[in-house]
Design a protein around this motif. Structure first.
Motif, short mmCIF file in Angstrom:
data_model
loop_
_atom_site.label_atom_id
_atom_site.label_comp_id
_atom_site.label_asym_id
_atom_site.label_seq_id
_atom_site.Cartn_x
_atom_site.Cartn_y
_atom_site.Cartn_z
N LEU A 291 49.69 39.40 51.80
CA LEU A 291 48.48 38.63 51.57
C LEU A 291 47.30 39.56 51.27
O LEU A 291 46.49 39.29 50.38
CB LEU A 291 48.17 37.74 52.77
N ILE A 292 47.20 40.65 52.01
CA ILE A 292 46.12 41.61 51.78
C ILE A 292 46.19 42.18 50.37
O ILE A 292 45.16 42.44 49.74
CB ILE A 292 46.16 42.73 52.84
N ASP A 293 47.40 42.37 49.85
CA ASP A 293 47.55 42.89 48.49
C ASP A 293 46.95 41.95 47.44
O ASP A 293 46.56 42.40 46.35
CB ASP A 293 49.03 43.12 48.17
N THR A 294 46.87 40.66 47.74
CA THR A 294 46.29 39.73 46.77
C THR A 294 44.79 39.96 46.59
O THR A 294 44.20 39.47 45.62
CB THR A 294 46.54 38.26 47.16
N TYR A 295 44.18 40.68 47.52
CA TYR A 295 42.75 41.01 47.38
C TYR A 295 42.53 41.80 46.09
O TYR A 295 41.66 41.46 45.27
CB TYR A 295 42.28 41.79 48.60
N THR A 296 43.31 42.85 45.87
CA THR A 296 43.20 43.60 44.62
C THR A 296 43.58 42.73 43.43
O THR A 296 42.88 42.72 42.40
CB THR A 296 44.09 44.85 44.65
N THR A 297 44.66 41.99 43.56
CA THR A 297 45.14 41.16 42.46
C THR A 297 44.07 40.18 41.98
O THR A 297 43.89 39.98 40.77
CB THR A 297 46.39 40.37 42.89
N GLU A 298 43.33 39.60 42.92
CA GLU A 298 42.34 38.59 42.56
C GLU A 298 41.00 39.19 42.18
O GLU A 298 40.35 38.73 41.24
CB GLU A 298 42.17 37.61 43.71
N ARG A 299 40.56 40.21 42.90
CA ARG A 299 39.20 40.70 42.70
C ARG A 299 39.07 41.78 41.63
O ARG A 299 38.00 41.93 41.03
CB ARG A 299 38.64 41.22 44.03
N HIS A 300 40.12 42.54 41.37
CA HIS A 300 40.02 43.61 40.38
C HIS A 300 39.66 43.06 38.99
O HIS A 300 38.76 43.61 38.32
CB HIS A 300 41.33 44.41 40.33
N PRO A 301 40.29 41.99 38.50
CA PRO A 301 39.91 41.47 37.19
C PRO A 301 38.48 40.95 37.14
O PRO A 301 37.83 41.01 36.08
CB PRO A 301 40.92 40.33 36.96
N VAL A 302 37.99 40.42 38.25
CA VAL A 302 36.62 39.91 38.29
C VAL A 302 35.63 41.05 38.08
O VAL A 302 34.69 40.95 37.28
CB VAL A 302 36.34 39.18 39.62
N ALA A 303 35.83 42.16 38.80
CA ALA A 303 34.94 43.30 38.64
C ALA A 303 35.08 43.93 37.26
O ALA A 303 34.09 44.37 36.66
CB ALA A 303 35.23 44.35 39.72
#
Length: 401
Positions: A291-303
């Protein structure tokens, strides 16, 4: 398995909000801050409508409105501004912006963090990392020590301009608003005495700002015969644009400017970082690695999208003839409703959608403020989420379990 202990490095808004999110889930959280006292340097001046909605879901709405009104009286500026800008073109619409200094927001977040039992240790500098089973989150800014010590890759483009932001006392008058000149860009207001300058002749030679250097830059860029009598606060910035390739290395994570840096065009940085904290907090509290890995998955494209649009804004505002014509063309395009809507949503982050595997148009988007009227008075989804705040102002629980 819940995370048992988390150390957050950096007591800016992102670090403090993340600490609040973790404490709400019962995680023992310590915030370490290199500075002994809160910085008074001029920084972000507003939060987006989307960020305000998210903070309101944590019970901060009335406190934000009160602080904004107090700041407006003290600093003589508008409480709300309904339009944002793209490359200095104030043609965007959407959710209203709330004028709120970063220092005022930090005070609200720190008070809540302390109420929730977060330990905040100021005057503590991190010199080494050995997290073991504990999680460490770097919220320590663009020159992040945590990012460097943990070995995160931080690729991107180097600086090409020198920008200044300051609050000063002037002899002479400057017209309010944004202005492009043959030498760069300058802006005055809405805060009394607030100026912003950009020169496109390379990065700053030093981060030190003196009255003389600031006055010389102001006269060069504006072309006005003005003098600076006193500098209340000043900072220098540039368009260094970089992003960590991942936001996680084992038990070390990054959020806010530690994870991504860019020019302040469009006022997106603070909002981007706060929304990082909202995304990461509850996930990290679970201790669930996948679940913690989804932080990068979701937020990296936004930034990544913010980095790209701020680079575009820098290109549009350059003073050369080709860039001026491109700026004029984009100005015309922003008069088209569909273009205005698209760019507004991009800058304000109202069109963010995380991948869920579901085809429904609302899946992965921010919860809309749908009307939940029950005949006893109008209310919305967001109003309903705010009711989880107890009458004494404390939060019993909000967020996923």
């Amino acid at each position: 398995m819940k995370a048992s202990d988390v150390t957050v490095v950096g007591a800016g808004p992102v670090g403090l909000l993340l600490a609040c999110e973790l404490a709400l889930q019962g995680v023992r959280t310590t915030v370490l801050e290199r500075l002994a006292t809160r910085s008074g340097t001029i920084k972000a001046q507003m939060i987006s409508g989307r960020t305000r909605e998210m903070l309101a879901m944590r019970g901060f709405g009335p406190a934000i409105d009160a602080a904004s009104a107090e700041e407006a009286t003290r600093l003589a500026w508008p409480v709300r501004r309904s339009t944002g800008h793209f490359a200095g073109l104030f043609k965007l619409d959407g959710l209203p912006l709330t004028m709120l200094t970063q220092q005022a927001l930090e005070r609200l977040l720190e008070a809540r963090a302390l109420d929730l039992g977060v330990r905040i240790r100021r005057g503590v500098e991190v010199t080494d990392l050995n997290p073991g089973s504990e999680y460490v989150v770097g919220c320590d800014g663009g020159r992040s020590t945590v990012r460097r010590l943990a070995g995160f890759d931080f690729p991107g483009t180097g600086p090409t301009l020198t920008g200044h932001q300051a609050v000063v006392d002037l002899d002479g008058d400057l017209p309010n608003g944004w202005h492009r000149t043959a030498s760069g860009v300058y802006a005055s207001g809405p805060l009394r005495g607030r100026i912003m300058l950009i020169e496109y002749d390379g990065p700053p030679a030093t981060r030190e700002v003196t009255r003389d250097t600031l006055e010389a830059a102001l006269r060069r860029v504006s072309g006005h015969d003005v003098r600076i009598r006193h500098v209340h606060t000043a900072t220098v910035w540039t368009d260094n644009t970089r992003q960590a390739t991942t936001y996680r290395r084992d038990n070390v994570l990054l959020a806010g400017d530690a994870a991504h840096v860019h020019s302040p065009f469009g006022g997106q940085g603070l909002n981007l970082g706060l929304q990082d904290a909202f995304n990461l907090g509850w996930k990290l509290a679970t201790g669930d690695s996948a679940l913690i890995d989804t932080y990068t998955t979701e937020r990296h494209p936004v930034a990544d999208r913010v980095l790209r649009n701020t680079l575009a804004q820098v290109a549009l505002t350059r003073p050369d003839p080709r860039s001026r014509e491109l700026h004029s063309l984009v100005s015309d395009l922003l008069d088209l409703p569909e273009v205005k809507t698209r760019i507004s949503a991009m800058v304000q982050g109202t069109d963010i959608r995380y991948e869920t595997g579901c085809d429904h148009p609302l899946a992965g988007t921010f919860v809309p403020g749908l009307d939940l009227s029950d005949g006893k008075g109008a209310t919305t989804v967001l109003d309903g989420l705010e009711t989880t705040v107890r009458p004494d102002g404390h939060i019993s629980w909000i967020g996923p379990r």
